[in-house]
Write an enzyme that holds these catalytic residues in place. Sequence first.
Site, PDB file in Angstrom:
ATOM      1  N   HIS A  14     -21.921  -7.684 -15.100  1.00 43.40           N
ATOM      2  CA  HIS A  14     -20.585  -7.495 -15.663  1.00 43.40           C
ATOM      3  C   HIS A  14     -20.392  -8.360 -16.906  1.00 43.40           C
ATOM      4  CE1 HIS A  14     -16.380  -6.596 -15.880  1.00 43.40           C
ATOM      5  NE2 HIS A  14     -16.002  -7.824 -15.597  1.00 43.40           N
ATOM      6  N   GLU A  25       0.823  -1.205   0.000  1.00 44.93           N
ATOM      7  CA  GLU A  25       0.000   0.000   0.000  1.00 44.93           C
ATOM      8  C   GLU A  25       0.859   1.258   0.000  1.00 44.93           C
ATOM      9  OE1 GLU A  25      -3.276   2.629   0.238  1.00 44.93           O
ATOM     10  OE2 GLU A  25      -2.904   0.638  -0.578  1.00 44.93           O
ATOM     11  N   HIS A  48       2.649   1.837  -3.278  1.00 45.17           N
ATOM     12  CA  HIS A  48       1.674   2.366  -4.245  1.00 45.17           C
ATOM     13  C   HIS A  48       1.495   3.867  -4.067  1.00 45.17           C
ATOM     14  CE1 HIS A  48      -2.678   3.048  -5.521  1.00 45.17           C
ATOM     15  NE2 HIS A  48      -2.014   2.835  -6.636  1.00 45.17           N
ATOM     16  N   HIS A 101      -5.656  -8.618 -15.947  1.00 44.39           N
ATOM     17  CA  HIS A 101      -6.979  -8.266 -16.482  1.00 44.39           C
ATOM     18  C   HIS A 101      -7.203  -6.751 -16.406  1.00 44.39           C
ATOM     19  CE1 HIS A 101     -10.978  -9.125 -17.823  1.00 44.39           C
ATOM     20  NE2 HIS A 101     -11.562  -8.713 -16.723  1.00 44.39           N
ATOM     21  N   HIS A 117     -11.796   5.418  -7.585  1.00 37.68           N
ATOM     22  CA  HIS A 117     -10.334   5.451  -7.562  1.00 37.68           C
ATOM     23  C   HIS A 117      -9.766   4.707  -8.761  1.00 37.68           C
ATOM     24  CE1 HIS A 117      -6.596   6.358  -5.698  1.00 37.68           C
ATOM     25  NE2 HIS A 117      -6.289   5.112  -5.375  1.00 37.68           N
TER      26      HIS A 117
END
Length: 407
Positions: free
Chosen positions: A310, A87, A90, A367, A198
């Site tokens: 989806h 985290e 990032h 993906h 986000h």
Amino acid sequence: MRLAERSTEAAGTARRIMRWLALCAAVFAFGVVMFGAFVRLSNAGLSCPDWPTCYGQVTWPHHEQAVARADAAFPDRPYEASKAWREQVHRFLAGTLGVLVLALALLAAWRPRWARTAVILGAVFAGGGVTLYMRGEHAWSSLLAVVAIALPLGTAIRLRGPGAWRIAVLALAVIIFQAMLGMWTVTLLLKPIVVMGHLLGGITTFALLAYAALRLAGVGAPDQRYAPLRRWIVLGIVLLACQIALGGWTSSNYAALACGTGPDAFPKCLGQWMPPTDFRQGFVLWRGIGVNFEGGVLDMAARSAIQIAHRFGALVVFVYLLWLGHRVARRGLRVAGAAIGVVLVAQVLLGISNVHFGLPLPVATLHNGVAALLLFSLLATLARTQQAPSLAVVADPGMAPGSPHPR
């Protein structure tokens, strides 16, 4: 004559610097999107319970004493070394991207004094907002953040010059808002609408930088021969953006495996063509404050509804983009059409693999990355249908109002 030559040479140098800076920022943004997906999919989104620090440290706790202090300060969130570094790294990467985008925006807005001042003030207000947030003054922090976003946004609208310059300034406004979403992701405990936003913010930042880099590199057509394709490409971009948002909603609600795994999970769901679903609960966007969404809060019927939606969206996008790639290739842009088709098929296969193999982290992360590449292929195709920018005009970002400029 010497003065004019020096001015032209300086403008050409600025254009080359901006072209390479936009390219580097776009590549870096793609890396940030990929790493952000890795963090989210490895369930490390709340591994640092505070923001922008991690357990009160600039990096993350390393030593036993620091870990003990971290656990004492946040008893509800025990320190996990294997996740906290992900985290915080990032955040470092996102901060570095912010510096690159700021430099790009400054170059684009440097000539007009008012534009340069607005961009600098936007950065100052953003920094001030972070400082106030760390001090617990959240109301004032939010106010400064709004001003920090409004300044480059207004500048991008008013700035005269080629579209790539305005997009560069717009990217600064987006990335400041993206930082706010990163903060809310932590403080609102992975609220799905914020996590989805986000993700979209990261993709939008990448898209803006990539498109600016393409135009600054001179990508375009010599005339308007491909103009009739633009509306179809724009529609494809809109459909793909909606599908990416739906994918973000699926991920943030932990609905990726709602239909199970293995042969019974695709094309059927839980071994059925129409399993029990609850679309109403599955698409409630706001569920109040204080709910911890880590691991998800929806029942299986609601998650199955999200997963089926989806899949239906993926089918629509697949059919349309396959047709679009064929149409683009037939109109003479064979490489662009083939690129759309290849990346599209790869993305669908990755989606099916996610379900069949139980969401393996490398495949799930890829993906997300291939979704960004699919968007890039559409943006590159769109750029090819537009008239190539005039380098003589692009070289001068400080054109007087009313001067002709390429879009």
